[in-house]
Design a protein around this motif. Structure first.
Motif, PDB file in Angstrom:
ATOM      1  N   ARG A  18      -0.520   5.997   8.973  1.00  0.00           N
ATOM      2  CA  ARG A  18      -0.055   6.623   7.738  1.00  0.00           C
ATOM      3  C   ARG A  18      -0.070   5.659   6.563  1.00  0.00           C
ATOM      4  NH1 ARG A  18       5.113  10.343   8.651  1.00  0.00           N
ATOM      5  NH2 ARG A  18       4.316  11.033   6.615  1.00  0.00           N
ATOM      6  N   PHE A  19      -0.457   4.394   6.809  1.00  0.00           N
ATOM      7  CA  PHE A  19      -0.576   3.427   5.733  1.00  0.00           C
ATOM      8  C   PHE A  19      -1.976   3.501   5.136  1.00  0.00           C
ATOM      9  CE2 PHE A  19       3.101   1.938   7.889  1.00  0.00           C
ATOM     10  CZ  PHE A  19       3.812   1.136   7.021  1.00  0.00           C
ATOM     11  N   VAL A  20      -2.054   3.607   3.818  1.00  0.00           N
ATOM     12  CA  VAL A  20      -3.339   3.619   3.127  1.00  0.00           C
ATOM     13  C   VAL A  20      -3.753   2.165   2.899  1.00  0.00           C
ATOM     14  CG1 VAL A  20      -4.629   4.489   1.145  1.00  0.00           C
ATOM     15  CG2 VAL A  20      -2.668   5.785   2.021  1.00  0.00           C
ATOM     16  N   ALA A  21      -4.240   1.548   3.976  1.00  0.00           N
ATOM     17  CA  ALA A  21      -4.595   0.124   3.943  1.00  0.00           C
ATOM     18  C   ALA A  21      -5.890  -0.064   4.725  1.00  0.00           C
ATOM     19  CB  ALA A  21      -3.470  -0.721   4.535  1.00  0.00           C
ATOM     20  N   ARG A  36      12.046  -1.848  -1.209  1.00  0.00           N
ATOM     21  CA  ARG A  36      12.384  -0.420  -1.174  1.00  0.00           C
ATOM     22  C   ARG A  36      11.382   0.397  -0.366  1.00  0.00           C
ATOM     23  NH1 ARG A  36      16.472   0.678  -4.654  1.00  0.00           N
ATOM     24  NH2 ARG A  36      16.889  -0.848  -6.299  1.00  0.00           N
ATOM     25  N   ALA A  37      10.608  -0.270   0.475  1.00  0.00           N
ATOM     26  CA  ALA A  37       9.587   0.422   1.254  1.00  0.00           C
ATOM     27  C   ALA A  37      10.225   1.314   2.315  1.00  0.00           C
ATOM     28  CB  ALA A  37       8.658  -0.592   1.904  1.00  0.00           C
ATOM     29  N   GLU A  38       9.605   2.443   2.549  1.00  0.00           N
ATOM     30  CA  GLU A  38      10.071   3.352   3.596  1.00  0.00           C
ATOM     31  C   GLU A  38       9.523   2.960   4.958  1.00  0.00           C
ATOM     32  OE1 GLU A  38      12.245   5.757   3.262  1.00  0.00           O
ATOM     33  OE2 GLU A  38      12.474   5.313   1.134  1.00  0.00           O
ATOM     34  N   GLY A  39       8.422   2.232   4.978  1.00  0.00           N
ATOM     35  CA  GLY A  39       7.829   1.764   6.222  1.00  0.00           C
ATOM     36  C   GLY A  39       7.132   0.443   5.992  1.00  0.00           C
ATOM     37  N   GLN A  47       6.373   4.522  -0.822  1.00  0.00           N
ATOM     38  CA  GLN A  47       5.998   3.117  -0.858  1.00  0.00           C
ATOM     39  C   GLN A  47       5.979   2.527   0.551  1.00  0.00           C
ATOM     40  OE1 GLN A  47       5.284   1.329  -3.913  1.00  0.00           O
ATOM     41  NE2 GLN A  47       4.326   0.114  -2.318  1.00  0.00           N
ATOM     42  N   GLY A  48       4.902   1.843   0.879  1.00  0.00           N
ATOM     43  CA  GLY A  48       4.813   1.105   2.133  1.00  0.00           C
ATOM     44  C   GLY A  48       4.736  -0.380   1.849  1.00  0.00           C
ATOM     45  N   ARG A  49       4.700  -1.176   2.893  1.00  0.00           N
ATOM     46  CA  ARG A  49       4.657  -2.630   2.704  1.00  0.00           C
ATOM     47  C   ARG A  49       4.026  -3.277   3.928  1.00  0.00           C
ATOM     48  NH1 ARG A  49       7.045  -6.037  -0.983  1.00  0.00           N
ATOM     49  NH2 ARG A  49       7.637  -8.136  -0.322  1.00  0.00           N
ATOM     50  N   ILE A  50       3.199  -4.269   3.683  1.00  0.00           N
ATOM     51  CA  ILE A  50       2.605  -5.073   4.752  1.00  0.00           C
ATOM     52  C   ILE A  50       3.076  -6.509   4.555  1.00  0.00           C
ATOM     53  CG2 ILE A  50       0.473  -5.977   5.731  1.00  0.00           C
ATOM     54  CD1 ILE A  50      -0.887  -3.372   4.944  1.00  0.00           C
ATOM     55  N   LEU A  51       3.630  -7.084   5.605  1.00  0.00           N
ATOM     56  CA  LEU A  51       4.168  -8.443   5.546  1.00  0.00           C
ATOM     57  C   LEU A  51       3.449  -9.293   6.582  1.00  0.00           C
ATOM     58  CD1 LEU A  51       6.452 -10.168   4.204  1.00  0.00           C
ATOM     59  CD2 LEU A  51       7.833  -9.643   6.228  1.00  0.00           C
ATOM     60  N   PRO A  75       0.834  -1.210   0.000  1.00  0.00           N
ATOM     61  CA  PRO A  75       0.000   0.000   0.000  1.00  0.00           C
ATOM     62  C   PRO A  75       0.866   1.258   0.000  1.00  0.00           C
ATOM     63  CG  PRO A  75       0.144  -0.883   2.206  1.00  0.00           C
ATOM     64  CD  PRO A  75       0.877  -1.857   1.316  1.00  0.00           C
ATOM     65  N   LYS A  76       0.286   2.341  -0.406  1.00  0.00           N
ATOM     66  CA  LYS A  76       0.979   3.609  -0.375  1.00  0.00           C
ATOM     67  C   LYS A  76       0.925   4.197   1.038  1.00  0.00           C
ATOM     68  CE  LYS A  76       2.252   4.148  -4.686  1.00  0.00           C
ATOM     69  NZ  LYS A  76       3.680   4.266  -5.080  1.00  0.00           N
ATOM     70  N   LEU A  77       1.898   5.045   1.327  1.00  0.00           N
ATOM     71  CA  LEU A  77       1.879   5.828   2.552  1.00  0.00           C
ATOM     72  C   LEU A  77       1.177   7.154   2.276  1.00  0.00           C
ATOM     73  CD1 LEU A  77       5.556   5.130   3.615  1.00  0.00           C
ATOM     74  CD2 LEU A  77       3.509   4.033   4.523  1.00  0.00           C
ATOM     75  N   ASP A  78       0.806   7.850   3.333  1.00  0.00           N
ATOM     76  CA  ASP A  78       0.030   9.077   3.140  1.00  0.00           C
ATOM     77  C   ASP A  78       0.810  10.181   2.439  1.00  0.00           C
ATOM     78  OD1 ASP A  78       1.791   9.686   5.116  1.00  0.00           O
ATOM     79  OD2 ASP A  78       0.308  10.259   6.627  1.00  0.00           O
TER      80      ASP A  78
END
Length: 866
Positions: free
Chosen positions: A645-648, A668-671, A591-595, A584-587
């Motif tokens: 801040r995660f658009v999820a 390459r996710a920032e969070g 780039q964000g990531r959910i694992l 998902p994108k961050l606000d």
């Protein structure tokens, strides 16, 4: 024969009367020649290692000339193709591959499916046939044959335009081949985009490849087949292993490019000399390593030359009576210095020969590659010979100056005392500190960068000098304070502890030697610590960045979501783990990531290092668990981005149970947010992507997944996430620091041995006096041990402390990819510290015992000599 010439003529034999001096001379010659020779050999070996690494990262057909055919240019076929192949073969190419590909439509009943026609020289000889044979027709992959019921001997109909049904052509099916999967065999390495399935592209995956002979492909192209850009590869089966061989091969490729271009004339497509890129990497590695090692190599040679001064002093003391006699008979200082050269020249020559031989035998073992350029042997031999001449010249000069100072004191000028006073009062530590500040500014400003066009590293050599300058500053301060303390020690009274007081007085009496030993030993220890610490840091950084980016050594994308549980096939249980992910994108648009992980099996296949976060994996994963009663999902927050801040929307209710800087699989996710498998609702899990992570080989994992209905996709390997050459280059530079540090330790040992031998008479007299005062041999031994312990403790403190500080400061700055998580983490130097302390303890005990035995066994004439 003139009697006055006899002492000079008998000098080589006279050296045999003092075996200790011979041993010292041999060791000095060995160390100095080894340092010079090993540097040349190591520089050559690093270039060879860079060439071999670059070639290992290329497919077998990509190591020479690559021609990329454009679709808007006339095709290279027929007589033109034969002419360029002949021209390339004449210039040395023995691996020649022409790859063609074009999209088409396979007509099935009333519909069609897209396929890819692929032709490559000798391609049909490099697949595994399941059924059929021959080249007159189409070879179909097993998966497509199984779905459509195709068999060898049958036919199929294609349209030469992908996605259309016009212009049908019926072709015989020559055979069925086993579908090529990743990792592809070396022959198909550069064609993975054509041959290896890519199920992530649509539900049905990428167009399946149909293999045809080159002649059939050209026929279909003439019938309207729209080709994709093709490739022609000219390479060599015998890859170069040294920079010299690579330079020769690059010149052949240049000639090949010129000759092929003349055949193609104005229709020549884009041509790339990949051999020149590899050559640039090897030459860059050699120049960087050479310029980085020269300062420390020079310092090591200077330390060896300082030991020569001690050797001259030992010789003049041993030959004091003979020198005085020859002086009274008219011998001059230069001729007496020449006598020292005649006596010790052969031992020094023997040491130089042994030093060159040791370098030649050991450097290929210590260096990153064992193959050396042809010039390396004679250059190293020339350097060894040059160092022997230099050492011999310094020995003669220092012996002559010592004789002049002893016997011409009334005629001595003021230059030498004035120069000595200037050298003593010059604040060398401040000068080194200024250079260290300038070097740090260069280091912290980005001393290690990677060229985006060629991925070759660019290193600021002056910045790499910071660790050594840091140690030099601390050594200068320590030597300055130790000098003041030794000069003030004569005021100390402590006859209740005579052994300790005698040790202190003895150190003060030879303060120059003591400070020289402190400087050389401290520098040696610090250089070894820095060398091992920075090299290990670079090696750890390769592993850390790969694991944090990919998640594990091997990551297999699962194209079809099979099963709702994290269980794996039985053959790979305990060696792999199954994860889910989404991006998902961050606000702020980043780039964000959910694992989603399975805490019970993550340790079986997921990457982890305690040094990333200072926590154990079990402790961290133990905080995850099922969702709360209200549906709140416990998550680990990775990075500084809060869950809000995660658009999820699917994970609207979460609570943070731990926060860490990095975690495996961040890409390459920032969070990133990490949750347990059971905590995420089943409907959300079904929408996420699946991967299988393993730290072992991929072949068994792929087979197990395929056998259990899980369609594997592309494979991501941690080792391929970054180019290793920048890390390796820095590691190679600092690995050689260990060799130079070991040479400095040898110099310190020789200097200490010379010191013990030089003061043997004074020590023997003092032993006799102290024995009359009631001191036993045990107390005398304790006195020498105390003296050496003080020196060793200070050298260890400065060397280990300075080395540790340099590694902590310089390690994080030597990061060629600072945008990839995690930042470079300095390696631990504790193993080196324990080894240094243990080695120093053994050295103190042995040298103290030698000093006592040398004094007790001194002949009576040593005590009576004036």
């Amino acid at each position: 024969m003139s009697p006055i010439n006899l002492p000079w003529q008998r000098s080589p034999r006279a050296a045999l009367s003092n075996p200790v001096t011979i041993v010292v001379a041999v060791v000095i010659g060995l160390v100095v020649a080894f340092v010079a020779s090993a540097t040349a050999l190591y520089v050559s070996a690093t270039g060879s290692a860079a060439v071999q690494y670059e070639n290992s990262q290329l497919c077998e057909g990509d190591t020479g000339l690559r021609i990329r055919e454009a679709t808007n240019q006339p095709p290279v076929q027929g007589e033109r193709e034969q002419r360029i192949k002949a021209a390339a073969a004449a210039d040395g190419a023995d691996v020649i591959r022409h790859v063609r590909a074009g999209g088409a439509a396979l007509l099935i009943g009333g519909g069609h499916t897209n396929v890819l026609l692929v032709a490559k020289d000798h391609g049909l000889d490099n697949v595994v046939p399941v059924e059929g044979s021959g080249v007159d027709g189409v070879w179909v992959p097993t998966d497509l044959a199984a779905v459509l019921g195709l068999h060898a001997g049958g036919t199929l109909t294609i349209a030469t335009r992908s996605g259309s049904t016009t212009g049908p052509t019926t072709l015989p099916i020559a055979g069925v081949y086993r579908r090529v999967v990743e990792p592809a065999p070396p022959f198909w390495c550069s064609d993975e985009g054509y041959l290896v399935p890519h199920p992530e592209i649509g539900e049905a995956g990428a167009p399946p490849p149909l293999l045809v002979a080159p002649a059939l492909f050209d026929t279909l192209r003439d019938k309207g087949l729209a080709p994709q850009p093709g490739r022609i590869q000219f390479a060599t089966a015998t890859l170069p292993v040294t920079v010299t061989e690579q330079r020769r091969w690059s010149a052949q490729v240049d000639a090949m490019r010129r000759d092929v271009g003349q055949v193609l004339a104005q229709d020549a497509p884009a041509m790339t000399n990949q051999a020149a890129v590899t050559l640039a990497a090897g030459e860059s590695a050699q120049s960087t390593v050479l310029s980085s090692l020269l300062p420390l190599t020079g310092a090591s040679l200077l330390a060896g030359l300082l030991a020569v001064f001690g050797l001259a002093g030992q010789w003049s003391q041993r030959r004091a009576a003979e020198i005085r006699l020859l002086w009274t008979r008219g011998a001059r200082p230069v001729s007496l210095g020449g006598k020292a050269g005649l006596e010790l020249g052969l031992p020094l020559l023997l040491g130089s020969a042994l030093g060159w031989a040791a370098a030649r035998l050991t450097v290929p073992l210590l260096a990153p590659a064992g193959q050396l350029d042809p010039w390396a042997g004679w250059v190293s031999a020339a350097l060894a010979a040059g160092t022997w001449l230099l050492v011999l010249l310094v020995l003669v000069a220092s012996a002559a100056l010592r004789v002049r100072r002893q016997h011409e004191s009334g005629r001595a000028g003021r230059l030498t005392p004035l120069l000595g006073k200037v050298l003593r009062r010059t604040p060398w530590e401040l000068l080194a500190g200024g250079l260290a500040v300038l070097s740090w500014r260069r280091l912290s400003g980005g001393s290690l960068t990677v060229r985006p066009d060629s991925l070759l590293p660019t290193v600021d050599v002056f910045a790499l000098a910071f660790p050594v300058l840091c140690i030099a500053v601390l050594l200068g301060l320590a030597a300055r304070l130790a000098g003041w303390a030794l000069r003030a020690s004569h005021r100390r009274r402590g006859w209740r502890r005579p052994a300790a007081l005698w040790a202190l007085r003895r150190s003060a009496a030879q303060s120059r030697v003591t400070l020289a030993l402190l400087a050389v030993a401290g520098l040696a220890i610090g250089v070894i610590v820095v060398g091992i610490g920075v090299a290990d840091t670079q090696q750890n950084s390769i592993q850390d960045k790969g694991l944090v980016f990919a998640g594990a050594n091997t990551v297999v994308r699962v194209a079809n979501n099979v099963g709702d549980r994290p269980e794996l096939p039985a053959p790979i249980r305990g060696r792999a783990t199954r994860v889910l992910w989404d991006e998902p994108k961050l606000d702020d648009g980043r780039q964000g990531r959910i694992l989603v992980v399975d805490p019970a099996t993550y340790a079986d296949g997921g990457g982890w290092q305690d040094r990333w976060n200072g926590l154990s994996l079990a402790e961290l994963l133990g905080k995850l668990g099922p969702a709360d009663r209200d549906g709140t999902v416990p998550v680990i927050q990775v990075g500084s981005y809060q869950p809000a801040r995660f658009v999820a929307p699917e994970l609207a209710k979460v609570r943070v149970v731990a926060t860490v800087p990095v975690f495996a699989g961040m890409m390459r996710a920032e969070g990133m947010l990490v949750a347990a498998w059971d905590a995420v609702p089943a409907n959300v899990r079904g929408e996420y992507n699946q991967q299988v992570w393993t730290m072992s080989d991929s072949a068994s994992v792929l087979k197990a997944l395929q056998d259990n209905g899980m369609r594997p996709g592309r494979i991501l390997r941690a080792e391929n996430t970054t180019g290793h050459l920048p890390f390796l280059l820095i590691g190679w530079v600092f690995r050689f620091f260990v060799v130079l540090g070991s040479a400095l330790i040898a110099v310190a040992a020789v200097t200490l041995l010379v010191s013990v031998e030089t003061r043997r008479r004074s020590t023997a007299v003092a032993h006799a006096l102290l024995a009359r005062m009631g001191l036993r041999t045990r107390a005398l031994y304790a006195s020498h041990a105390a003296e050496l312990t003080m020196l060793a403790a200070l050298a260890l403190l400065v060397g280990l402390g300075g080395g540790w500080l340099a590694v902590r400061l310089a390690g994080p700055e030597l990061d060629p990819y600072p945008n990839l998580h995690p930042g470079t983490i300095p390696a631990s130097v504790l193993p080196v510290a324990f080894g240094a302390v243990g080695g120093a303890a053994v050295a103190v005990l042995l040298v103290a015992a030698h000093a006592v035995l040398a004094a007790r066994r001194a002949p009576v004439k040593e005590l009576l000599r004036g």
